[in-house]
Design a protein around this motif. Sequence first.
Motif, PDB file in Angstrom:
ATOM      1  N   PRO A 341       0.841  -1.204   0.000  1.00 52.96           N
ATOM      2  CA  PRO A 341       0.000   0.000   0.000  1.00 52.96           C
ATOM      3  C   PRO A 341       0.871   1.247   0.000  1.00 52.96           C
ATOM      4  O   PRO A 341       2.097   1.161   0.128  1.00 52.96           O
ATOM      5  N   GLY A 342       0.258   2.411  -0.150  1.00 52.62           N
ATOM      6  CA  GLY A 342       1.016   3.655  -0.071  1.00 52.62           C
ATOM      7  C   GLY A 342       0.501   4.727  -1.013  1.00 52.62           C
ATOM      8  O   GLY A 342      -0.495   4.540  -1.708  1.00 52.62           O
ATOM      9  N   ARG A 343       1.198   5.862  -1.035  1.00 50.57           N
ATOM     10  CA  ARG A 343       0.796   7.018  -1.832  1.00 50.57           C
ATOM     11  C   ARG A 343       1.380   6.948  -3.243  1.00 50.57           C
ATOM     12  O   ARG A 343       2.549   6.623  -3.430  1.00 50.57           O
ATOM     13  N   ILE A 344       0.538   7.262  -4.243  1.00 47.80           N
ATOM     14  CA  ILE A 344       0.991   7.310  -5.626  1.00 47.80           C
ATOM     15  C   ILE A 344       1.757   8.614  -5.830  1.00 47.80           C
ATOM     16  O   ILE A 344       1.180   9.706  -5.817  1.00 47.80           O
ATOM     17  N   THR A 345       3.076   8.495  -6.000  1.00 46.09           N
ATOM     18  CA  THR A 345       3.913   9.689  -6.157  1.00 46.09           C
ATOM     19  C   THR A 345       4.183  10.020  -7.615  1.00 46.09           C
ATOM     20  O   THR A 345       4.615  11.133  -7.936  1.00 46.09           O
ATOM     21  N   GLY A 346       3.959   9.057  -8.494  1.00 46.28           N
ATOM     22  CA  GLY A 346       4.142   9.282  -9.921  1.00 46.28           C
ATOM     23  C   GLY A 346       3.252   8.329 -10.694  1.00 46.28           C
ATOM     24  O   GLY A 346       3.088   7.174 -10.294  1.00 46.28           O
ATOM     25  N   LEU A 347       2.654   8.830 -11.782  1.00 44.63           N
ATOM     26  CA  LEU A 347       1.713   7.989 -12.532  1.00 44.63           C
ATOM     27  C   LEU A 347       1.734   8.348 -14.007  1.00 44.63           C
ATOM     28  O   LEU A 347       1.508   9.503 -14.377  1.00 44.63           O
ATOM     29  N   HIS A 348       2.040   7.374 -14.830  1.00 41.90           N
ATOM     30  CA  HIS A 348       1.900   7.527 -16.279  1.00 41.90           C
ATOM     31  C   HIS A 348       1.219   6.276 -16.815  1.00 41.90           C
ATOM     32  O   HIS A 348       1.749   5.172 -16.684  1.00 41.90           O
ATOM     33  N   LEU A 349       0.047   6.448 -17.390  1.00 44.48           N
ATOM     34  CA  LEU A 349      -0.713   5.328 -17.929  1.00 44.48           C
ATOM     35  C   LEU A 349      -0.629   5.339 -19.448  1.00 44.48           C
ATOM     36  O   LEU A 349      -0.589   6.408 -20.069  1.00 44.48           O
ATOM     37  N   PRO A 350      -0.605   4.160 -20.062  1.00 45.01           N
ATOM     38  CA  PRO A 350      -0.434   4.095 -21.514  1.00 45.01           C
ATOM     39  C   PRO A 350      -1.674   4.562 -22.258  1.00 45.01           C
ATOM     40  O   PRO A 350      -2.781   4.571 -21.718  1.00 45.01           O
ATOM     41  N   GLY A 351      -1.474   4.947 -23.501  1.00 37.38           N
ATOM     42  CA  GLY A 351      -2.586   5.372 -24.340  1.00 37.38           C
ATOM     43  C   GLY A 351      -2.274   5.076 -25.784  1.00 37.38           C
ATOM     44  O   GLY A 351      -1.291   4.416 -26.110  1.00 37.38           O
ATOM     45  N   GLY A 352      -3.119   5.566 -26.656  1.00 38.35           N
ATOM     46  CA  GLY A 352      -2.911   5.339 -28.074  1.00 38.35           C
ATOM     47  C   GLY A 352      -3.976   4.446 -28.667  1.00 38.35           C
ATOM     48  O   GLY A 352      -4.908   4.005 -27.989  1.00 38.35           O
ATOM     49  N   ASN A 353      -3.833   4.158 -29.948  1.00 37.64           N
ATOM     50  CA  ASN A 353      -4.810   3.370 -30.679  1.00 37.64           C
ATOM     51  C   ASN A 353      -4.993   1.978 -30.072  1.00 37.64           C
ATOM     52  O   ASN A 353      -4.032   1.236 -29.913  1.00 37.64           O
ATOM     53  N   GLY A 354      -6.225   1.659 -29.711  1.00 39.95           N
ATOM     54  CA  GLY A 354      -6.526   0.321 -29.216  1.00 39.95           C
ATOM     55  C   GLY A 354      -6.138   0.057 -27.786  1.00 39.95           C
ATOM     56  O   GLY A 354      -6.063  -1.106 -27.372  1.00 39.95           O
ATOM     57  N   ILE A 355      -5.875   1.093 -26.990  1.00 40.14           N
ATOM     58  CA  ILE A 355      -5.468   0.896 -25.592  1.00 40.14           C
ATOM     59  C   ILE A 355      -6.463   1.586 -24.663  1.00 40.14           C
ATOM     60  O   ILE A 355      -6.836   2.738 -24.877  1.00 40.14           O
ATOM     61  N   ILE A 375      -5.379  -2.585  -8.765  1.00 35.32           N
ATOM     62  CA  ILE A 375      -5.513  -1.125  -8.800  1.00 35.32           C
ATOM     63  C   ILE A 375      -5.745  -0.582 -10.207  1.00 35.32           C
ATOM     64  O   ILE A 375      -6.090   0.596 -10.363  1.00 35.32           O
ATOM     65  N   ALA A 376      -5.539  -1.409 -11.224  1.00 38.41           N
ATOM     66  CA  ALA A 376      -5.748  -0.937 -12.596  1.00 38.41           C
ATOM     67  C   ALA A 376      -5.835  -2.134 -13.533  1.00 38.41           C
ATOM     68  O   ALA A 376      -5.342  -3.226 -13.225  1.00 38.41           O
ATOM     69  N   LYS A 377      -6.470  -1.903 -14.674  1.00 34.83           N
ATOM     70  CA  LYS A 377      -6.548  -2.904 -15.735  1.00 34.83           C
ATOM     71  C   LYS A 377      -6.118  -2.237 -17.034  1.00 34.83           C
ATOM     72  O   LYS A 377      -6.680  -1.216 -17.428  1.00 34.83           O
ATOM     73  N   VAL A 378      -5.111  -2.809 -17.676  1.00 37.59           N
ATOM     74  CA  VAL A 378      -4.697  -2.336 -18.995  1.00 37.59           C
ATOM     75  C   VAL A 378      -5.324  -3.276 -20.023  1.00 37.59           C
ATOM     76  O   VAL A 378      -5.149  -4.493 -19.955  1.00 37.59           O
ATOM     77  N   ILE A 379      -6.056  -2.694 -20.957  1.00 34.53           N
ATOM     78  CA  ILE A 379      -6.811  -3.472 -21.942  1.00 34.53           C
ATOM     79  C   ILE A 379      -6.393  -3.020 -23.335  1.00 34.53           C
ATOM     80  O   ILE A 379      -6.300  -1.812 -23.597  1.00 34.53           O
ATOM     81  N   VAL A 380      -6.120  -3.976 -24.216  1.00 32.15           N
ATOM     82  CA  VAL A 380      -5.740  -3.612 -25.578  1.00 32.15           C
ATOM     83  C   VAL A 380      -6.601  -4.371 -26.577  1.00 32.15           C
ATOM     84  O   VAL A 380      -7.133  -5.451 -26.284  1.00 32.15           O
ATOM     85  N   TYR A 381      -6.719  -3.802 -27.769  1.00 29.04           N
ATOM     86  CA  TYR A 381      -7.492  -4.412 -28.850  1.00 29.04           C
ATOM     87  C   TYR A 381      -6.711  -4.307 -30.153  1.00 29.04           C
ATOM     88  O   TYR A 381      -6.100  -3.264 -30.446  1.00 29.04           O
ATOM     89  N   ALA A 386      -1.500 -12.025 -32.096  1.00 30.96           N
ATOM     90  CA  ALA A 386      -0.093 -11.633 -32.109  1.00 30.96           C
ATOM     91  C   ALA A 386       0.061 -10.113 -32.012  1.00 30.96           C
ATOM     92  O   ALA A 386       0.911  -9.598 -31.263  1.00 30.96           O
ATOM     93  N   THR A 387      -0.778  -9.381 -32.753  1.00 32.48           N
ATOM     94  CA  THR A 387      -0.708  -7.923 -32.713  1.00 32.48           C
ATOM     95  C   THR A 387      -1.162  -7.393 -31.357  1.00 32.48           C
ATOM     96  O   THR A 387      -0.588  -6.437 -30.820  1.00 32.48           O
ATOM     97  N   ALA A 388      -2.189  -8.021 -30.782  1.00 35.59           N
ATOM     98  CA  ALA A 388      -2.673  -7.600 -29.465  1.00 35.59           C
ATOM     99  C   ALA A 388      -1.618  -7.823 -28.394  1.00 35.59           C
ATOM    100  O   ALA A 388      -1.418  -6.977 -27.509  1.00 35.59           O
ATOM    101  N   VAL A 389      -0.908  -8.957 -28.451  1.00 36.11           N
ATOM    102  CA  VAL A 389       0.146  -9.232 -27.467  1.00 36.11           C
ATOM    103  C   VAL A 389       1.276  -8.212 -27.601  1.00 36.11           C
ATOM    104  O   VAL A 389       1.782  -7.693 -26.593  1.00 36.11           O
ATOM    105  N   ALA A 390       1.670  -7.902 -28.831  1.00 42.18           N
ATOM    106  CA  ALA A 390       2.725  -6.903 -29.044  1.00 42.18           C
ATOM    107  C   ALA A 390       2.294  -5.543 -28.503  1.00 42.18           C
ATOM    108  O   ALA A 390       3.083  -4.818 -27.882  1.00 42.18           O
ATOM    109  N   LYS A 391       1.037  -5.200 -28.719  1.00 45.15           N
ATOM    110  CA  LYS A 391       0.510  -3.923 -28.223  1.00 45.15           C
ATOM    111  C   LYS A 391       0.498  -3.901 -26.695  1.00 45.15           C
ATOM    112  O   LYS A 391       0.835  -2.888 -26.064  1.00 45.15           O
ATOM    113  N   MET A 392       0.121  -5.034 -26.079  1.00 45.01           N
ATOM    114  CA  MET A 392       0.094  -5.099 -24.619  1.00 45.01           C
ATOM    115  C   MET A 392       1.497  -5.005 -24.041  1.00 45.01           C
ATOM    116  O   MET A 392       1.719  -4.333 -23.018  1.00 45.01           O
ATOM    117  N   ARG A 393       2.468  -5.641 -24.680  1.00 49.20           N
ATOM    118  CA  ARG A 393       3.844  -5.556 -24.184  1.00 49.20           C
ATOM    119  C   ARG A 393       4.325  -4.108 -24.196  1.00 49.20           C
ATOM    120  O   ARG A 393       4.977  -3.640 -23.259  1.00 49.20           O
TER     121      ARG A 393
END
Length: 439
Positions: A341-355, A375-381, A386-393
């Motif tokens: 647990p603890g305080r979020i001191t820095g946060l950058h979440l991914p974005g872009g096409n299909g994320i 605390i979060a779910k990253v979802i890609v399409y 194969a393309t979805a896995v590359a995008k998730m990585r």
Amino acid sequence: MKKVLVANRGEIAVRIIRACRELGLATVAIYSTADKTALHVQLADEAICVGPADPQKSYLNIDQIVAAALALGADAVHPGYGFLSENAAFAQRCEEQQLTFIGPAAKVIAQMGDKAAAREIMQAAGVPVIPGSPEGFTEQQVGAQMAATVGYPVMLKAAAGGGGKGMRVITTPEQFSHEFQLAQSEAEKSFADGEMYLEKFIERPRHIEVQIIGDTHGQVLVLGERDCSLQQHHQKMIEEAPSDVLDDATRQQMFQTSITAAQAIHYVGAGTIEFLYAGPGKFYFMEMNTRVQVEHPITELITSQDIVALQLQVAAGQALPAQTPVIHGHALECRINATTPGRITGLHLPGGNGIRVDTALYPGYVVPADYDAMIAKVIVYAADRATAVAKMRAAIGETVISGIETNLDFLAQLLAAPAYLADEINITFIDEFVAAQSK
């Protein structure tokens, strides 16, 4: 239905509030003292404290939550997932107070919540089930006799269970006494219910779940399937939709079986039929989850459907679309868990096409120690796996969460594993992966 009380917290509460807003519904957030500054509290139209940090005194406090709904004039309650989402007593209280419970009837929740009873109902409906005990039991000797009849190895489970609590694989008669006592003790602590049941243990299967939704007009829609085989301690970590290992004939069998199962209990609302898949044409009913699932976003992406909006519309008496949605593309979800647990001191979440990222995090937010670690779910399409896995990585590699420890590095390792890339996985994959890494 005009005002919805969201009986949950975290990312799912945020998700529900956003869906309500799009449909023009007012919202009420509940919160514990630990969640006073949580995002769902800030986004809702109104908010009310229902108790201290201890979930037994707040998010699991039926009296307080129902009183809050009535006090603020809510006419509906959405339970989300976890907490009281599959609690028949909570659904019954809502029904008694003329609060629309956004989910199935209390009777149906009770039927499917008792895992042993659910097996009996599904067997009677012609749904294939894993060979197992014909009924639940509380005595060790009775369980041992049933295990001998079914044949080892067996999977011992809590009848009222979920989330891997009260679950043990037992491979020999000599282990039964010790494992039974551990599993039953865990079940009693988690569910206040010591009834157990057992099933034949199927080695190295896949965990496939079918997303269904039923309306008050007798229609059941299938919204495809999800492969949830990547699990650790019976908790899902990476899910994908659809499953690339299913042949079309087996997929259609699963879909029709799921419709049969839902119609057998007159199911209304969103739910999943969970199967163990052991090869073409070989699948067995495990359980039914009578709520929205954590991994529902990947189904939304491959069907272009808003499952939470459908829940709200069905609860309001609207009919589902007559046509089954077309499945297109491939989607993945990674669950990001806090390991401290603890305080979020820095946060950058991914974005872009299909994320897409579903979360309740923000800079400065304090992750409490009292609740689920996710605390979060990253979802890609993407167009294919194969393309979805590359995008998730790429998306996981871009994600930065500072101030607390998370499982981001572990997710990156899983996504790079050759066997995962080749889709050669099963429900033991992560355990074997961890064992191999430790050598």
